[in-house]
Design an enzyme around this catalytic site. Structure first.
Site, PDB file in Angstrom:
ATOM      1  N   HIS A   1       0.830  -1.202   0.000  1.00  0.00           N
ATOM      2  CA  HIS A   1       0.000   0.000   0.000  1.00  0.00           C
ATOM      3  C   HIS A   1       0.866   1.254   0.000  1.00  0.00           C
ATOM      4  O   HIS A   1       2.065   1.199   0.242  1.00  0.00           O
ATOM      5  CB  HIS A   1      -0.926   0.029   1.225  1.00  0.00           C
ATOM      6  CG  HIS A   1      -2.138  -0.819   1.073  1.00  0.00           C
ATOM      7  ND1 HIS A   1      -2.158  -2.160   1.388  1.00  0.00           N
ATOM      8  CD2 HIS A   1      -3.391  -0.529   0.624  1.00  0.00           C
ATOM      9  CE1 HIS A   1      -3.362  -2.656   1.151  1.00  0.00           C
ATOM     10  NE2 HIS A   1      -4.119  -1.688   0.689  1.00  0.00           N
TER      11      HIS A   1
ATOM     12  N   LYS B   1      -0.821   4.854   4.517  1.00  0.00           N
ATOM     13  CA  LYS B   1      -1.691   3.886   5.201  1.00  0.00           C
ATOM     14  C   LYS B   1      -1.172   3.666   6.614  1.00  0.00           C
ATOM     15  O   LYS B   1      -0.001   3.346   6.829  1.00  0.00           O
ATOM     16  CB  LYS B   1      -1.759   2.581   4.424  1.00  0.00           C
ATOM     17  CG  LYS B   1      -2.753   1.596   5.040  1.00  0.00           C
ATOM     18  CD  LYS B   1      -3.122   0.508   4.070  1.00  0.00           C
ATOM     19  CE  LYS B   1      -4.164  -0.431   4.674  1.00  0.00           C
ATOM     20  NZ  LYS B   1      -5.406   0.281   5.045  1.00  0.00           N
TER      21      LYS B   1
END
EC number: 1.17.1.8
Length: 233
Positions: free
Chosen positions: A131, A135
């Site tokens: 990600h 995040k």
């Protein structure tokens, strides 16, 4: 449909764009810097906030009779409390670790594959998720959902980010700039490997799925999942 946005970061703004394009109205934007907390003017609320705010946002909606869709991860230690609150107020609530329509199909395929692979002990299972660097939680909620789908159908009992024990699924969590989300489930033996990957090309799929879920839940009561929304069985 009148929508309240709980959290107005990148996802909130994307949800707003898609909701408006589908003919809906945004009637509230409740964020960390917002003084607007009147949730009652909304037909439904969509929460993409931060882990520390999610439960309070969900509670606010359920206590005021507003159906709520939550895609915030990292707060699930309080999920049973949210369920109890929903039942108490006869409300409507959906939590999903990922609202992408493709990911929810991927979840179903993952469970089906786990059932098959449970009969073939030569294969070890592992996972990788990648990600963007903003995040906050690791592993991702999507990775945890995938792991839970495997645990449900195999002798695995847990997942880990560390060196795995025999009954654990190892998850590698990587953070790389500008990656919306990539998840890979792999089964490996000495002879060969089987892997399946879902790659998000943008955040738009997450936002679209959240709006679709919001459209679906209006007028209903209960605790639902994306399986209900997509009629996946």
């Amino acid at each position: 449909m009148k929508i309240a946005l709980l959290g107005y970061g990148k996802m909130g703004k994307m949800i707003e764009k898609i909701a408006l394009s589908r003919g809906h109205e945004i009637v509230a934007k409740i964020d960390i810097n917002s003084s607007d907390t009147d949730i009652t003017k909304a037909d439904v609320a969509i929460d993409f906030s931060i882990p520390d705010a999610a439960f309070n946002n969900i509670s606010l909606c359920l206590e005021n009779g507003v159906p709520v869709i939550s895609g915030t991860t990292g707060w699930l230690d309080k999920y049973p409390e949210a369920v109890a609150l929903c039942e108490k107020h006869k409300g409507a609530f959906i939590y999903a670790s990922n609202y992408s329509l493709g990911v929810n199909i991927f979840f179903q395929i993952n469970e089906y594959l786990a059932k098959i692979m449970n009969n073939h002990s030569a294969y070890g299972v592992s996972m990788e998720e990648i990600h963007h660097t903003q995040k906050l939680d690791a592993p991702s909620g999507t990775a945890i959902t995938l792991a839970e789908g495997i645990i449900k159908h195999t002798d695995k009992e847990n997942w880990t980010l560390e060196t795995p024990k025999a009954n654990e699924i190892p998850i590698s969590a990587k953070r790389i700039d500008a990656v919306p989300g990539t998840h890979t489930v792999s089964y490996e033996s000495e002879i060969d490997s089987i892997s399946m990957t879902h790659t998000a090309n943008s955040r738009e799929g997450f936002a679209l799925g959240a709006v679709v879920a919001a459209e679906w839940i209006v007028g209903k009561s209960g605790i639902f999942t994306m399986k209900d929304v997509l009629n996946l069985g």
